[in-house]
Design an enzyme around this catalytic site. Structure first.
Site, short mmCIF file in Angstrom:
data_model
loop_
_atom_site.label_atom_id
_atom_site.label_comp_id
_atom_site.label_asym_id
_atom_site.label_seq_id
_atom_site.Cartn_x
_atom_site.Cartn_y
_atom_site.Cartn_z
N ARG A 53 7.56 1.86 1.98
CA ARG A 53 8.66 1.23 1.61
C ARG A 53 8.46 1.23 0.09
O ARG A 53 9.45 1.47 -0.84
CB ARG A 53 9.20 -0.05 2.38
N THR A 54 7.44 0.35 -0.36
CA THR A 54 7.26 0.36 -1.91
C THR A 54 7.02 1.68 -2.72
O THR A 54 7.73 1.84 -3.55
CB THR A 54 6.09 -0.47 -2.23
N CYS A 88 10.13 -6.73 7.74
CA CYS A 88 9.68 -6.03 6.48
C CYS A 88 10.41 -6.44 5.35
O CYS A 88 11.56 -6.13 5.24
CB CYS A 88 9.43 -4.52 6.64
N ASN A 89 10.08 -7.21 4.46
CA ASN A 89 10.69 -7.95 3.50
C ASN A 89 11.37 -6.62 2.58
O ASN A 89 12.36 -6.65 2.13
CB ASN A 89 10.06 -8.76 2.67
N THR A 90 10.17 -5.69 2.20
CA THR A 90 10.61 -4.56 1.35
C THR A 90 11.70 -3.99 2.02
O THR A 90 12.67 -3.22 0.78
CB THR A 90 9.20 -3.91 0.97
N THR A 130 5.74 -7.48 -2.29
CA THR A 130 5.23 -6.31 -2.90
C THR A 130 6.01 -5.88 -4.19
O THR A 130 7.12 -6.55 -4.48
CB THR A 130 5.49 -5.16 -1.79
N LYS A 170 -3.37 -4.83 5.44
CA LYS A 170 -2.69 -3.55 5.97
C LYS A 170 -3.80 -2.68 6.84
O LYS A 170 -3.68 -1.71 7.37
CB LYS A 170 -1.85 -2.65 5.19
N CYS A 199 6.35 -11.33 1.98
CA CYS A 199 6.08 -9.94 2.49
C CYS A 199 5.62 -10.29 3.99
O CYS A 199 4.64 -11.31 4.13
CB CYS A 199 4.91 -9.32 1.69
#
Length: 237
Positions: A53-54, A88-90, A130, A170, A199
Site C-alpha cells: 500500500r505504501t 491495515c491502516n495504510t 508507515t 513483516k 500500523c
C-alpha cells in the site's frame, strides 16, 4: 431478555497476514462466549498478494489499488457480510472504495481510533505509522476534527519505525524493542500524552511484547472492540 441482532463480519486482510491473524485472535479473546455460537460469524479474505500500500501511494498507483480493494470488498459483500473491517491502516488511504460498496458497512479504524483518543480527553498524541499513512495525513485529519493535535516522529525516528515494520515484523521477526524505545522517548519529549500504533504491524509488535501501558493506543485494538459490538457480540477487556 432481548437478544442482540447478529451481523456477519467481513475482514479484508493479508496486509499483512500476521496482522490479520492478530485481529481475529483479539476478536475471539475479547468476545464474551460460553460456547462456539456466542462468537461472531466472520468471513476472512487474506489477500496477501495485494501490492504494498505504501509503495502504491508513493508511486502514484492509486487507481490500481482502489480497483483491487473494491473487488475484494465486493466479494465479502456478496458473501453476505454486513460489516467490513480492514486491518491495515495504510489501506484506509483508499477507504472511499469501501464506503461505496452496497450492502456492507465499513468500520473505519481511523475514525474509531480518533473518537477513542478524544474520549480520553487527550489533546496531543503521536502517530507511529508507515510513510503512506503519514503522507495521507489520515490520522491528522481525523484527530484535528476532534480537537486533537497529531505529532509525527522526526525523520530519523520515522526511518526507525519503517525499519521495524518492513524489515522486522513483516519478515516474521519479533521486532527490536531497544530500537523502538528511543522513538517513544522522543515522542514523550515532544509532549505527547499518548502514541497511536497506527500500523497493524505495530499492533503485532505490541502483541509480541505485551505493550499494555495506557500510553499506547492500539488502533487494531479499537477496531476489534467495534467489530464485536457492532456485530452483536459482547465485549470484555
Amino acid at each position: 431478555m432481548h437478544k442482540k441482532k447478529r451481523h456477519i463480519l467481513g475482514i479484508l486482510g493479508g496486509m499483512g497476514p500476521e496482522a490479520t491473524s492478530v485481529l481475529y485472535a483479539r476478536i475471539i479473546r475479547h468476545t464474551v462466549a460460553r460456547k462456539d455460537q456466542d462468537h461472531l460469524d466472520i468471513w476472512i479474505d487474506s489477500h496477501a498478494g495485494l501490492p504494498d500500500r505504501t509503495a502504491s501511494i508513493l508511486a502514484g498507483e492509486e487507481e490500481k489499488m482502489k480497483s483491487l480493494l473494491r473487488e475484494d470488498a465486493k466479494k465479502l459483500a456478496g458473501l453476505g457480510c454486513d460489516y467490513l473491517a480492514v486491518p491495515c491502516n495504510t489501506s484506509h488511504f483508499f477507504r472511499e472504495v469501501f464506503r461505496e460498496i452496497p450492502g456492507i458497512t465499513f468500520i473505519d479504524m481511523i475514525v474509531e481510533t480518533a473518537g477513542y483518543v478524544a474520549g480520553r480527553g487527550w489533546k496531543k498524541v503521536g502517530i507511529l505509522a508507515t510513510d503512506g499513512t503519514v503522507k495521507g495525513g489520515l490520522y491528522e485529519k481525523a484527530l484535528n476534527e476532534k480537537g486533537v493535535t497529531a505529532l509525527y516522529p522526526d525523520e530519523a525516528d520515522q526511518k526507525a519505525v519503517m525499519k521495524l515494520i518492513y524489515e522486522e515484523i513483516k519478515r516474521g521477526e519479533m521486532g527490536t524493542l531497544s530500537h523502538f524505545a528511543p522513538v517513544i522517548q522522543h515522542m514523550k519529549q515532544m509532549g505527547c500524552e499518548a502514541v497511536v500504533l497506527a500500523c497493524t504491524e505495530l499492533s503485532v509488535f505490541a502483541e509480541n511484547y505485551r505493550l499494555t501501558d495506557s500510553f499506547y493506543v492500539d488502533a487494531m485494538g479499537v477496531l476489534a472492540e467495534r467489530c464485536i459490538t457492532l456485530c452483536g457480540g459482547s465485549y470484555r477487556d
